[in-house]
Write a protein that holds these residues in place. Structure first.
Motif, PDB file in Angstrom:
ATOM      1  N   ALA B 424       0.843  -1.198   0.000  1.00  0.00           N
ATOM      2  CA  ALA B 424       0.000   0.000   0.000  1.00  0.00           C
ATOM      3  C   ALA B 424       0.875   1.244   0.000  1.00  0.00           C
ATOM      4  CB  ALA B 424      -0.918  -0.022   1.213  1.00  0.00           C
ATOM      5  N   ALA B 425       2.093   1.143   0.611  1.00  0.00           N
ATOM      6  CA  ALA B 425       2.991   2.281   0.667  1.00  0.00           C
ATOM      7  C   ALA B 425       3.868   2.366  -0.575  1.00  0.00           C
ATOM      8  CB  ALA B 425       3.866   2.191   1.913  1.00  0.00           C
ATOM      9  N   GLY B 426       3.694   1.430  -1.517  1.00  0.00           N
ATOM     10  CA  GLY B 426       4.466   1.487  -2.755  1.00  0.00           C
ATOM     11  C   GLY B 426       5.816   0.814  -2.654  1.00  0.00           C
ATOM     12  N   ILE B 427       6.019  -0.037  -1.659  1.00  0.00           N
ATOM     13  CA  ILE B 427       7.278  -0.796  -1.538  1.00  0.00           C
ATOM     14  C   ILE B 427       6.999  -2.220  -2.006  1.00  0.00           C
ATOM     15  CG2 ILE B 427       9.068  -1.580   0.048  1.00  0.00           C
ATOM     16  CD1 ILE B 427       8.128   0.680   1.943  1.00  0.00           C
ATOM     17  N   PRO B 428       7.704  -2.707  -3.029  1.00  0.00           N
ATOM     18  CA  PRO B 428       7.473  -4.087  -3.477  1.00  0.00           C
ATOM     19  C   PRO B 428       7.717  -5.053  -2.309  1.00  0.00           C
ATOM     20  CG  PRO B 428       8.854  -2.929  -5.038  1.00  0.00           C
ATOM     21  CD  PRO B 428       8.727  -2.030  -3.845  1.00  0.00           C
ATOM     22  N   VAL B 458      10.892  -7.364   1.594  1.00  0.00           N
ATOM     23  CA  VAL B 458      10.623  -6.114   0.874  1.00  0.00           C
ATOM     24  C   VAL B 458      11.793  -5.812  -0.054  1.00  0.00           C
ATOM     25  CG1 VAL B 458       9.135  -5.152   2.645  1.00  0.00           C
ATOM     26  CG2 VAL B 458      11.603  -4.756   2.743  1.00  0.00           C
ATOM     27  N   TRP B 459      11.468  -5.159  -1.147  1.00  0.00           N
ATOM     28  CA  TRP B 459      12.511  -4.792  -2.108  1.00  0.00           C
ATOM     29  C   TRP B 459      12.930  -3.366  -1.839  1.00  0.00           C
ATOM     30  CZ3 TRP B 459      15.457  -6.965  -5.745  1.00  0.00           C
ATOM     31  CH2 TRP B 459      16.142  -6.122  -6.603  1.00  0.00           C
ATOM     32  N   LEU B 460      14.194  -3.209  -1.527  1.00  0.00           N
ATOM     33  CA  LEU B 460      14.726  -1.868  -1.299  1.00  0.00           C
ATOM     34  C   LEU B 460      15.741  -1.585  -2.381  1.00  0.00           C
ATOM     35  CD1 LEU B 460      15.211  -1.960   2.583  1.00  0.00           C
ATOM     36  CD2 LEU B 460      13.300  -1.046   1.281  1.00  0.00           C
ATOM     37  N   ASP B 461      15.578  -0.458  -3.026  1.00  0.00           N
ATOM     38  CA  ASP B 461      16.535  -0.109  -4.085  1.00  0.00           C
ATOM     39  C   ASP B 461      17.931  -0.120  -3.508  1.00  0.00           C
ATOM     40  OD1 ASP B 461      14.692   0.163  -6.084  1.00  0.00           O
ATOM     41  OD2 ASP B 461      14.181   2.218  -5.477  1.00  0.00           O
ATOM     42  N   GLY B 462      18.860  -0.747  -4.230  1.00  0.00           N
ATOM     43  CA  GLY B 462      20.252  -0.751  -3.797  1.00  0.00           C
ATOM     44  C   GLY B 462      20.558  -1.897  -2.844  1.00  0.00           C
ATOM     45  N   ARG B 463      19.571  -2.403  -2.112  1.00  0.00           N
ATOM     46  CA  ARG B 463      19.859  -3.509  -1.199  1.00  0.00           C
ATOM     47  C   ARG B 463      19.207  -4.803  -1.653  1.00  0.00           C
ATOM     48  NH1 ARG B 463      19.040  -3.058   4.926  1.00  0.00           N
ATOM     49  NH2 ARG B 463      19.713  -5.203   4.654  1.00  0.00           N
ATOM     50  N   GLY B 464      18.255  -4.644  -2.559  1.00  0.00           N
ATOM     51  CA  GLY B 464      17.565  -5.842  -3.029  1.00  0.00           C
ATOM     52  C   GLY B 464      16.559  -6.328  -1.995  1.00  0.00           C
ATOM     53  N   TRP B 465      16.414  -7.676  -1.939  1.00  0.00           N
ATOM     54  CA  TRP B 465      15.409  -8.236  -1.046  1.00  0.00           C
ATOM     55  C   TRP B 465      15.896  -8.255   0.392  1.00  0.00           C
ATOM     56  CZ3 TRP B 465      10.694  -8.476  -2.442  1.00  0.00           C
ATOM     57  CH2 TRP B 465      10.355  -8.676  -3.790  1.00  0.00           C
ATOM     58  N   VAL B 466      15.053  -7.700   1.280  1.00  0.00           N
ATOM     59  CA  VAL B 466      15.422  -7.648   2.699  1.00  0.00           C
ATOM     60  C   VAL B 466      14.335  -8.373   3.496  1.00  0.00           C
ATOM     61  CG1 VAL B 466      15.806  -6.165   4.689  1.00  0.00           C
ATOM     62  CG2 VAL B 466      16.620  -5.473   2.428  1.00  0.00           C
ATOM     63  N   ARG B 467      14.756  -9.247   4.358  1.00  0.00           N
ATOM     64  CA  ARG B 467      13.795 -10.000   5.155  1.00  0.00           C
ATOM     65  C   ARG B 467      13.332  -9.160   6.343  1.00  0.00           C
ATOM     66  NH1 ARG B 467      16.527 -14.783   6.618  1.00  0.00           N
ATOM     67  NH2 ARG B 467      17.404 -13.705   8.412  1.00  0.00           N
ATOM     68  N   ILE B 468      12.030  -9.036   6.498  1.00  0.00           N
ATOM     69  CA  ILE B 468      11.464  -8.348   7.665  1.00  0.00           C
ATOM     70  C   ILE B 468      10.510  -9.329   8.329  1.00  0.00           C
ATOM     71  CG2 ILE B 468      10.153  -6.378   8.502  1.00  0.00           C
ATOM     72  CD1 ILE B 468      12.439  -5.328   6.971  1.00  0.00           C
TER      73      ILE B 468
END
Lengths: 324, 656
Positions: B424-428, B458-468
């Protein structure tokens, strides 16, 4: 190494019998074969059946000399002979005898039947009713007859030659397997050879010929010989052979009912008698092979239920089972 | 119709029935009721036929029943193939065969079919305990087989069991050879149809609220793992399973094409963690792996775009594989625009309250890191509870209902809500399911179904996939201590997830160690391991395997043959008379007078007299001696034996 002088074909391989007795057995067979022509094997088998204290079943067409065989054996062995013609209306009392009222003494007196003899020819046994058959079979098995609550011993030795006509189908009662088992051997005389039949037709009446010959043995001698049969050695190696034959018959694919342990005992005893006649103190596999077809034949039952394959099967068994 | 005569003794029939019942019994609950009833009825009929000489069913009735049973099984299963229908057919027909068991041959057919029936148990279970049962079953069948064949008939039980046990032990070397060398067919065995995966527990290929909490109640082992070196800390033990990229408002489903080959470049930090996995079958394709696998992948596996390790076929038997993973990684890839859009998609107008709240966070600070932190803070600050028994979410907007009303949930609720917020916040973002944690047992770790877990990526630009892991924000104990430590007091906890341990649990863990060894050394020996072994022995490919198998089979047959010959030999050696006689027979054979096995000594000497008169005298004397030694006396006379030996040695004598 050895003196080559010894006669090569001495059948008396081991210790011989008292030569008097063995000579006399040989002379029985010789005399008998002058009367029953061309059937030395049948004579020898019949004699061994008698000596083994068994009874004989002859399956054959009429007129091949069954009566003559019985008479010959009885005469040469010095035994008393009787004959019963079995018919469908024959009753047990006609065999064993009956008590009749004696007017003079005012008491019942037992009138012994024809079974009170030493060699009994039971002609066409399968024509009689099962009740009558079993009266005879009881006498064979027990050596005694029971009538009116009294048991009477039969004379010794007691030897039954029963005949049945294989072609007869109407009005006969086939012996059940359990009763066939009471007969030590089953033989068939068969037609004589051309030569034997010619001799028969050219020669004298067999009965007259028989009367010309004297008794070779007495009933005491026969009992003595019968008691010697059990003393003929049957070694463990030989028993292994008998067991191998019996087991082979049990596991054969075409056999529905193999040989029973009683058949094994019969085989051993018949082979002992055969060895005795051959003048041996011990049974060899050849003795077993000689009696096997006649001891086993009527005791085997094929899957097909048909009797004709038994002879072939027995040949196969004898050829395939190795002597251990 | 005339009753079939029964030639077999009642005692033998009872034994066959008892053994057969023993073997068929585990199958009976699997059969339709009518089939079990038919099997039992046939057995009882056969027993009564033996005991009271009741007639057995005639051919007409037998054929009719067999036909009906065939139709019945077809109707029940819609096939005669497949292991359920096939086993049902086998059991029913074997029971029918009992009623025509009259000859030895029928007996043998029934016994051999029993061996076959015994094997079918492996189609349903390959546990070690089953192996023991199979050994017992094979022993029982063999003892009946001995009874049928033994010339002495029924043996005393002890002797019989000793004999059948010896037979079984003699078969063990052959069994081992076949175990190692019999070609393993890669992939599912053609005989095992689609129903094989039914009834396996494990993660599912979709995620709905309540699904994982159901798994949480199960003590069943999901997999076992053995680390080469130290195990990573518990908080890093995230075992990656199916990943869900599509949300339909209620369930999370795999995204389209998520199993397409991975294009991401992954950079790992630190040394790899190497470990060996023993995965229990779960009927799906994915292979669990420590997040994220690196290095060479096991044969027949591939990684998809969702970074899930997949096997070529469904995992329907136990799998053993080695992997290396890195727990700290950086996925260096630019997700394509389309893919990214896809990872943002949400059903329109669903869960408006949650959307509104997320948009208000975004208005404050639109950096992704800040939004993530706010969301996690929200879970931590608000009265959210971690529970295995969450209230049902019946509302159309289930996430709204969870976030604003019930606030009680298991990991899938938090993962689902958090992923929804991110999108919803636009973060893949996507949902990852799998297992978290592991329990040490000896030198390996057990991961149970109760360790099932769900988290977000979540997909963060520059870090790729990050586990939350949003669950960690609500109940940090879940990650630190496991389920037993995280659940509030008073909730039922699956026995083995509790923190305190009784003796029973200790025993269960011991038993698990035995099972783990069984899996590792026996069951996991599949095509890959076989090929490795063969390669290590210098053979590769099926062809070499077949050659090896043939050579080994032939040589073992040869060995058996030699052993039998030696046993026979020793029997002859015990009896010198027989040994010398055989020598004599051998000499005759060389002289062209080959004796028949059924030819007695006297017949033999007479035949020699006819066929070779020159040898007659010697042969006659040897036969005489043989008869005296073998048939006329119970004890061997040494003088006679000596003469016998000399004669045979001298045969054929030139002087004779």
């Amino acid at each position: 190494m050895d003196k080559p002088a010894r006669p090569p074909h001495n059948r008396a391989l081991t210790h011989s019998l008292p030569s008097r007795m063995s000579d006399r057995i040989a002379s029985i067979l010789t005399s008998a074969s002058e009367i029953i022509l061309g059937k030395p094997d049948v004579l020898k088998l019949s004699l061994s059946c008698l000596l083994a204290q068994g009874h004989l079943l002859i399956e054959d067409v009429p007129g091949v000399g069954k009566t003559t065989l019985a008479q010959t054996l009885a005469h040469l062995l010095g035994l008393q002979y009787r004959r019963i013609q079995f018919t469908s209306d024959l009753l047990p009392a006609d065999i064993g005898g009956v008590s009749v009222f004696d007017k003079d003494s005012g008491q019942f007196r037992f009138q012994p039947g024809p079974v009170f003899c030493q060699v009994l020819l039971a002609d066409e046994i399968n024509r009689a009713s099962p009740k009558t058959q079993s009266a005879l079979l009881e006498a064979m098995e027990e050596g005694q007859v029971t009538s009116d609550g009294e048991t009477r011993k039969l004379p010794q030795p007691f030897f039954v030659i029963a005949t049945q006509n294989p072609l007869d189908q109407i009005g006969t009662f086939a012996l059940p397997e359990s009763q066939l088992d009471r007969f030590l051997m089953r033989l068939s005389l068969g037609y004589p050879s051309h030569q034997a039949e010619k001799e028969l037709l050219l020669g004298q009446s067999r009965r007259e010929l028989l009367l010309q010959q004297g008794n070779v043995l007495s009933d005491g001698d026969v009992l003595d010989l019968q008691s010697q049969v059990g003393g003929i050695t049957a070694s463990p190696a030989l028993i292994d052979y008998i067991l191998a034959l019996v087991n082979a018959s049990r596991s054969h694919a075409r056999v529905a009912l193999g040989l029973s342990p009683r058949s094994g005992l019969a085989l051993k005893r018949a082979a002992q008698a055969w060895a005795l006649i051959d003048g041996r103190k011990a049974v060899v596999p050849e003795d077993v092979q000689a009696v096997f077809p006649h001891v086993a034949g009527h005791r085997l039952q094929l899957n097909s239920g048909d009797d004709s394959g038994v002879a072939t099967l027995i040949k196969e068994l004898l050829a395939d089972v190795a002597i251990p | 119709m005339s009753a079939v005569r029964d030639h077999l003794s009642a005692a033998k029939v009872y034994r066959v029935l008892a053994v057969l019942f023993l073997i068929a019994a585990p199958h009976l609950p699997r059969l339709p009721l009518w089939a079990s009833a038919l099997v039992i009825a046939m057995g009882i009929w056969r027993a009564l036929a033996a005991q009271r000489t009741w007639p057995m069913p005639g051919a007409l009735l037998r054929n009719l029943l067999a036909g009906l049973a065939l139709v019945g099984i077809w109707t029940q299963y819609q096939t005669l193939n497949g292991h359920h229908a096939g086993v049902a057919l086998l059991v029913v027909m074997l029971a029918m065969k009992l009623t025509e068991m009259t000859t030895r041959r029928d007996y043998l057919v029934v016994i051999y079919l029993s061996y076959f029936l015994l094997i079918t148990h492996f189609l349903f279970s390959q546990e070690m305990i089953m192996l023991l049962l199979m050994f017992a079953g094979a022993l029982a069948i063999t003892s009946v087989l001995i009874e049928v064949n033994h010339p002495q008939g029924i043996l005393p039980l002890k002797r019989n069991l000793r004999l059948s046990g010896t037979l079984m032990l003699q078969a063990v070397p052959l069994m081992l050879i076949f175990f190692v060398l019999f070609p393993r067919i890669p992939g599912p065995l053609w005989g095992i149809p689609t129903d094989a995966g039914a009834g396996m527990t494990g993660l599912s290929d979709s995620m709905e609220p309540g699904m994982i909490s159901e798994l949480g109640m199960s003590d069943a082992v999901a997999f076992r793992v053995r680390f080469d070196a130290e195990a990573p800390p518990r908080s890093e033990l995230y075992w990656r399973g199916p990943v869900f990229e599509y949300f339909n408002g209620r369930s999370w489903l795999p995204g389209p094409g998520s199993d397409l080959p991975m294009r991401e470049q992954i950079e790992f930090e630190g040394p790899p963690t190497v470990y060996e996995m023993q995965l229990e079958p779960h009927g799906k394709r994915w292979l669990l792996a420590l997040d994220l696998p690196r290095g060479p992948l096991p044969e027949g596996t591939s990684m998809g775009r969702d970074l899930v390790l997949r096997h070529k076929w469904d995992v329907i038997d136990k799998k053993l594989y080695r992997l290396a993973s890195g727990t700290r990684y950086n996925v260096d890839s630019e997700a394509s625009e389309r893919y990214r859009q896809h990872l943002l998609s949400l059903p329109q107008a669903s869960n408006p309250q949650t959307r509104e709240m997320v948009l208000s966070w975004k208005a404050q600070d639109d950096a992704p890191q800040a939004i993530i932190a706010t969301a996690l803070q929200h879970f931590a600050d608000q009265p959210f509870h971690y529970t295995l028994r969450p209230p049902l979410l019946m509302n159309q907007h289930s996430i709204d209902q969870f976030v604003f009303e019930t606030r009680r949930g298991f990991c899938e609720h938090y993962a689902s809500a958090f992923t929804f917020m991110m999108r919803a916040a636009g973060i893949p973002a996507r949902v990852v399911t799998g297992y978290q944690g592991a329990e040490r047992n000896g030198d390996y770790y057990i991961v149970r179904q109760s360790d099932a877990h769900a988290w977000s990526e979540v997909w963060l630009d520059g870090r790729g996939w990050v586990r939350i892991d949003p669950t960690a924000a609500v109940a940090p104990e879940r990650v630190e201590l496991g389920l037993g430590g995280a659940l509030p007091a008073g909730e039922p906890i699956p026995g083995l997830a509790r923190l305190s341990r009784g003796t029973l649990v200790q025993l269960q863990l011991r038993w698990d160690q035995v099972n783990a060894a069984w899996n590792r050394w026996v069951l996991a020996y599949g095509p890959e391991l076989q090929q490795n072994l063969m390669a290590a022995l210098g053979m590769s490919g099926l062809r070499a395997l077949l050659i090896a198998l043939t050579v080994l089979t032939l040589s073992s047959l040869l060995i058996v043959n030699l052993l039998v010959a030696r046993a026979h030999q020793s029997e002859l050696e015990r009896d010198p008379v027989q040994r010398i006689w055989r020598r004599f027979l051998g000499k005759l054979k060389r002289a062209g007078l080959a004796p028949q096995p059924s030819e007695g000594p006297i017949d033999l000497s007479q035949r020699i007299a006819r066929q070779a008169p020159k040898l007659a005298g010697d042969a006659e004397r040897i036969s005489q001696l043989y008869v005296r030694l073998r048939y006329a006396s119970r004890q061997t006379d040494p003088a006679l034996l000596k003469r016998f030996r000399q004669r045979v040695r001298a045969f054929p004598s030139r002087a004779g």
